[in-house]
Design an enzyme around this catalytic site. Structure first.
Site, short mmCIF file in Angstrom:
data_model
loop_
_atom_site.label_atom_id
_atom_site.label_comp_id
_atom_site.label_asym_id
_atom_site.label_seq_id
_atom_site.Cartn_x
_atom_site.Cartn_y
_atom_site.Cartn_z
N CYS A 37 -4.66 -16.55 -0.28
CA CYS A 37 -5.17 -16.75 -1.60
C CYS A 37 -4.07 -16.80 -2.56
O CYS A 37 -4.28 -16.86 -3.74
CB CYS A 37 -6.08 -15.24 -1.86
SG CYS A 37 -4.96 -13.89 -2.11
N CYS A 59 0.21 -13.00 -1.88
CA CYS A 59 1.51 -12.62 -1.42
C CYS A 59 2.70 -13.44 -2.13
O CYS A 59 3.59 -12.92 -2.35
CB CYS A 59 1.57 -12.86 -0.09
SG CYS A 59 0.55 -11.54 0.94
N CYS A 61 -3.17 -11.38 6.35
CA CYS A 61 -3.96 -12.54 6.83
C CYS A 61 -2.80 -13.12 7.85
O CYS A 61 -3.27 -13.59 8.93
CB CYS A 61 -4.41 -13.45 5.91
SG CYS A 61 -5.56 -12.88 4.61
N CYS A 88 -1.98 -6.31 1.44
CA CYS A 88 -3.07 -7.29 0.85
C CYS A 88 -2.84 -6.86 -0.97
O CYS A 88 -3.81 -6.13 -1.31
CB CYS A 88 -4.46 -6.89 1.47
SG CYS A 88 -5.34 -8.29 1.17
N HIS A 148 -0.67 9.37 4.27
CA HIS A 148 -1.07 10.65 4.19
C HIS A 148 -0.08 11.50 3.82
O HIS A 148 0.05 12.45 3.14
CB HIS A 148 -2.24 11.16 5.26
CG HIS A 148 -2.45 12.73 5.13
ND1 HIS A 148 -3.26 12.96 4.44
CD2 HIS A 148 -1.93 13.48 5.97
CE1 HIS A 148 -3.52 14.45 4.40
NE2 HIS A 148 -2.80 14.76 5.44
N CYS A 165 1.88 11.07 0.69
CA CYS A 165 1.01 11.29 -0.60
C CYS A 165 1.14 12.16 -1.39
O CYS A 165 1.68 13.51 -1.07
CB CYS A 165 -0.54 11.15 -0.10
SG CYS A 165 -1.70 11.18 -1.56
N CYS A 174 -7.33 14.66 -3.90
CA CYS A 174 -6.88 14.19 -2.39
C CYS A 174 -8.61 13.49 -2.22
O CYS A 174 -9.74 14.00 -2.40
CB CYS A 174 -6.91 15.31 -1.54
SG CYS A 174 -7.10 14.65 0.18
N CYS A 187 -10.88 7.53 1.83
CA CYS A 187 -9.35 7.37 1.91
C CYS A 187 -8.81 6.99 3.49
O CYS A 187 -9.28 7.92 4.31
CB CYS A 187 -8.34 8.48 1.35
SG CYS A 187 -6.55 7.90 1.08
N CYS A 220 3.93 3.05 0.60
CA CYS A 220 3.57 2.81 -0.76
C CYS A 220 3.65 4.14 -1.67
O CYS A 220 3.96 3.93 -2.97
CB CYS A 220 2.00 2.58 -0.61
SG CYS A 220 1.54 1.01 -0.17
N CYS A 262 -2.30 2.98 -5.28
CA CYS A 262 -3.60 3.18 -5.09
C CYS A 262 -4.50 4.37 -5.49
O CYS A 262 -5.27 4.89 -6.30
CB CYS A 262 -4.17 2.50 -3.92
SG CYS A 262 -3.92 0.71 -3.71
N CYS A 319 -7.06 5.16 -0.23
CA CYS A 319 -6.17 3.80 0.28
C CYS A 319 -7.19 3.20 1.07
O CYS A 319 -7.91 3.75 2.01
CB CYS A 319 -5.14 4.68 1.03
SG CYS A 319 -4.32 3.86 2.25
N CYS A 373 -4.65 -1.58 4.05
CA CYS A 373 -4.61 -2.91 3.85
C CYS A 373 -3.39 -3.32 4.65
O CYS A 373 -3.48 -4.56 4.83
CB CYS A 373 -4.65 -3.30 2.37
SG CYS A 373 -3.03 -3.17 1.66
#
Lengths: 349, 431
Positions: free
Chosen positions: A46, A49, A185, A223, A264, A267, A290, A296, A305, A323, A330, A333
């Site tokens: 798409c 990236c 992908c 993603c 996790h 987080c 949470c 999640c 992340c 996210c 989450c 991805c």
């Protein structure tokens, strides 16, 4: 093995190879600053990236990468050329098959036989030319690779110049020094690969197995993929450093296999960050806390992340959000089973 | 004798495109006798979405496009909210506008500086390396000091569009592919700090739009008068409209409507259809997307593209920033290559100031209510079965629609209604 431009011109001049190939064509083929060459193929992507990479700033910016770090020879969203010029790459006369064969045998032989796809005018196209002449490039693949039917002239993914993504990947992956699969992908098939996989889409590692090629491959999923994941890895590759991979072919320091590397564990709502009290729990979507009971996937997703975050504003700085901080579960991805193994993304009330 | 020219690939776009143009002399006049726009990549999102939980749709469908994922997420949320009869709280509507607006501005800057501008600037002697070489150079291209200035703006625009994405991520979680879009509103909330951080970034972005982006497009329009004469297109313009200014969606920053060549008329989604005569699909041609199908057939005789051909009441309409600005009455100077570039820059400016006025006293940022909810999870109705939804919005490149059909039922042993996707159809602006 890679010949530098200077090495090549030296031996080419000494051996009189200019009588076989026009010197200006060789120079064109070897043009550029001598920076490491990158060829970037977009399959069933798409372009997310690529757009994400444009957001790079924490480690370095995209203009620094393009101007000072690499020679991005092909990237359909960014190159100035189009059409035949983009694909064939040279303004002058193209070498014919015999000339290229002699060229390869004399100077660039590595023991493997190359097959040339002649396009309709009987000339060798850029992809072949790259595969032959341009040793030592990094192949970046964005998007999945569909399964084409050789008997059918219509392809699920054409990249131009009468080449399908499958053909272009097959040719370019053979001679690449290293392949980076960028985004879920390209790594594992991602959304195009999801049930019912209408086009037989595969990620790079599965395609390499199908082709029987063994190539150094680094998976950088996501993603989209986080720009810093790509830039950090690319800079390590350019510096000749070893990139240690986890069990899913990803840079282990960024993703990894240990429980401490799970989303996790990193987080903001992990109990270790709430000493003496219980972390808040979101009862329903939109609540603060949470999100485990709302879908999640942080316990089955390995990435940094929560620490790195997304969309950094300046060098050295982490991002501004991610996210779960945006109160969204989450969706996992970066994992090979995204999306089929991660849906439904939202559960509970 | 007829000559066919092929541009394959068309580069500096999102996606995979081939253009074939056949030129011949008819009645002593050389003219284009046939033109084919061929989308040469297929993934099958509309098939993949079937059987998924309805709430998966915004997350999966936004991955159709990495340049306009926020528009797809918006269309998906609107479609599901329409199916469920749900209305997001005001904060949710406004936050979605802010994230969507940020993505518009980054896309418009990317389009002009990094995709389109290369066609007008001779970069020889300035950018003599890949990916800017090899390239086509024509004698009328901008060269010299102005070319150097524009190339410096190309680099500056890279940093500005990154900051626009950073601004949108404050509420989106990340960009591209935002996290927080869900039917029922926006999952993230306006804290006291985030609108302020948004404003700091927006002020810098506004300054770039006002002093660089708009003047550059105006300069290009002045330098290439011939491009204000060509590219007139079909002369008909259509917009679904975007940026809801009230919770009912009846008032928009950029209005819904169509220009039929003489007047502005209302838009009826029921007469939108997709033709597939020349597309590699075995599905019937001319279906409204509410009953649309996507059955791939690579062996179809006479077909040449993976894109469908959308029609409004059987007619072709142009979409995009110029169409939106024209329908809304903001720009009616003409329809041409240069008018499209200028309207795009002016639209970016309009959106930036709608987010926050020049004096910071009005606009969407000010309308956010700290502490008020931005999300209310919809209850999926159990009747009628199935539920049908239409989500019409705009991507930076033009009108975008998602049509969804969702099952309505109560699973055994549960009191919670759940919805599965039975049909999902998308019309993207580029098709």
């Amino acid at each position: 093995m890679r010949l530098s431009r200077r090495d090549f011109l030296k031996i080419a001049g000494a051996a009189g190879i200019t009588s076989v190939l026009p010197l200006d064509l060789i120079q064109k083929a070897m043009a550029g600053s001598g920076d490491p060459r990158v060829i970037w193929l977009q399959g069933q992507s798409c372009s997310g990236c690529s757009v994400s990479l444009l957001n790079s700033v924490k480690t370095t910016t995209i203009d620094d990468i393009l101007l000072n770090k690499i020679n991005l020879e092909y990237h359909s969203t960014l190159i100035a050329a189009a059409g035949d010029l983009a694909i064939k790459g040279a303004l002058g006369p193209h070498p014919n098959l015999t000339e290229l064969g002699a060229f390869e045998n004399q100077w660039l032989m590595e023991g493997t036989e190359l097959k040339f796809d002649l396009d309709k005018d009987g000339r060798v196209n850029l992809v072949d030319f790259n595969a032959l002449c341009r040793q030592g490039y990094i192949l970046v693949v964005e998007g999945s690779i569909p399964a084409e039917d050789a008997a059918c002239p219509v392809k699920f993914c054409d990249i131009g110049g009468h080449l399908s993504m499958e053909e272009a990947f097959s040719i370019l992956s053979q001679k690449a020094d290293k392949i980076i699969a960028l985004g879920t992908c390209a790594c594992y098939g991602g959304i195009p690969h999801a049930v019912p996989n209408p086009t037989g889409a595969k990620g790079v590692s599965d395609k390499l197995i199908e082709l029987g090629y063994s190539k150094p491959l680094i998976n950088i999923p996501g993603c989209p993929a986080h720009p810093d994941w790509f830039v950090l890895t690319l800079l390590k590759v350019l510096a000749g450093q070893t990139v240690t991979l986890d069990s899913k072919g990803r840079p282990a320091e960024l993703f990894g296999d240990s429980s401490s590397q799970k989303v996790h564990a990193k987080c903001l709502f992990h109990p270790s960050r709430w000493p003496g009290t219980e972390p808040p729990k979101a009862e329903t979507l939109g609540d603060y806390g949470c999100l485990e009971t709302l879908g999640c996937k942080g316990k089955n997703t390995w990435s940094n992340c929560p620490v790195l975050k997304w969309n950094s504003g300046s060098p050295g700085q982490n991002g501004v959000n991610w996210c779960v901080e945006a109160r969204t579960p989450c969706c996992g991805c970066v994992e090979p089973d995204f999306p089929d193994g991660k849906t439904p993304f939202i559960t509970g009330s | 004798m007829a000559t066919t020219f092929t541009i394959d690939p068309v580069t500096r776009i999102e996606g995979h495109l081939k253009i074939e143009v056949t030129v011949d002399t008819v009645d002593n006049q050389q003219q284009v006798v046939n033109a084919r726009s061929c989308g040469v990549m297929f993934r099958g999102f509309e098939k993949i979405l079937i059987n998924h939980d309805a709430f998966d749709a915004p997350i999966i469908s936004q991955r159709i496009c990495g340049v306009c994922p926020v528009s797809h997420a918006t269309a998906s949320c609107l479609s599901l909210e329409n199916a469920f009869g749900a209305t997001p709280p005001a904060n949710g509507r406004i936050l979605r506008n802010l994230i969507l607006g940020a993505n518009y501005i980054q896309s418009h800057i990317l389009h002009f500086y990094h995709l389109a501008a290369m066609d007008y600037i001779n970069t020889q002697g300035i950018l003599d390396m890949a990916p800017w070489t090899p390239r086509f150079i024509t004698p009328d291209m901008i060269s010299g000091s102005l070319a150097q200035t524009l190339v410096s703006h190309y680099v500056q625009a890279l940093a500005i569009r990154r900051k626009v994405h950073q601004m949108g991520a404050l509420f989106g979680g990340k960009l591209p592919h935002p996290a927080s879009f869900m039917p029922g509103g926006c999952l993230d909330v306006p804290s006291t700090e985030k609108p302020a951080a948004f404003r700091v970034l927006l002020d810098e972005i506004k300054q770039f739009i006002d002093t660089v982006f708009v003047p550059d497009t105006q300069a290009l329009k002045d330098l290439f008068p011939q491009y204000s004469e060509i590219g007139r297109g079909c002369g008909k313009l259509l917009a679904y409209g975007v940026f809801d200014l009230n919770d009912a969606g009846t008032s928009k920053l950029l209005a819904r409507g169509r220009y039929n060549g003489t007047s502005i008329e209302p838009l009826d989604p029921a007469v939108i259809a997709e033709d597939v005569k020349y597309s590699w699909f075995s599905s019937p041609s001319g279906l409204n997307p509410s009953v649309g199908e996507t059955e791939a057939d690579r062996y179809k005789e006479g077909a040449y593209s993976w894109t469908k051909a959308p029609r409004y009441n059987g007619q072709v309409y142009e979409l995009g920033p110029l169409a939106r600005m024209w329908v809304n009455g903001d720009y009616r100077n003409g329809i041409s290559v240069m008018d499209r570039l200028l309207a795009r820059a002016l639209e970016a400016q309009k959106i930036a100031y709608a987010m926050d006025s020049a004096d910071h006293t009005s606009g969407w940022l000010n309308e956010l209510s700290v502490g008020a909810p931005s999300y209310s999870k919809p209850t999926i109705p159990t009747v009628p079965n199935p539920l049908n939804g239409i989500g019409l919005t705009e991507a930076p490149r033009g009108a975008l629609g998602h049509w969804s059909t969702i099952s309505a039922y109560i699973p055994a042993g549960s009191t919670t209604a759940k919805g599965k996707i039975l049909r999902y159809q998308v019309i993207t602006p580029t098709s």
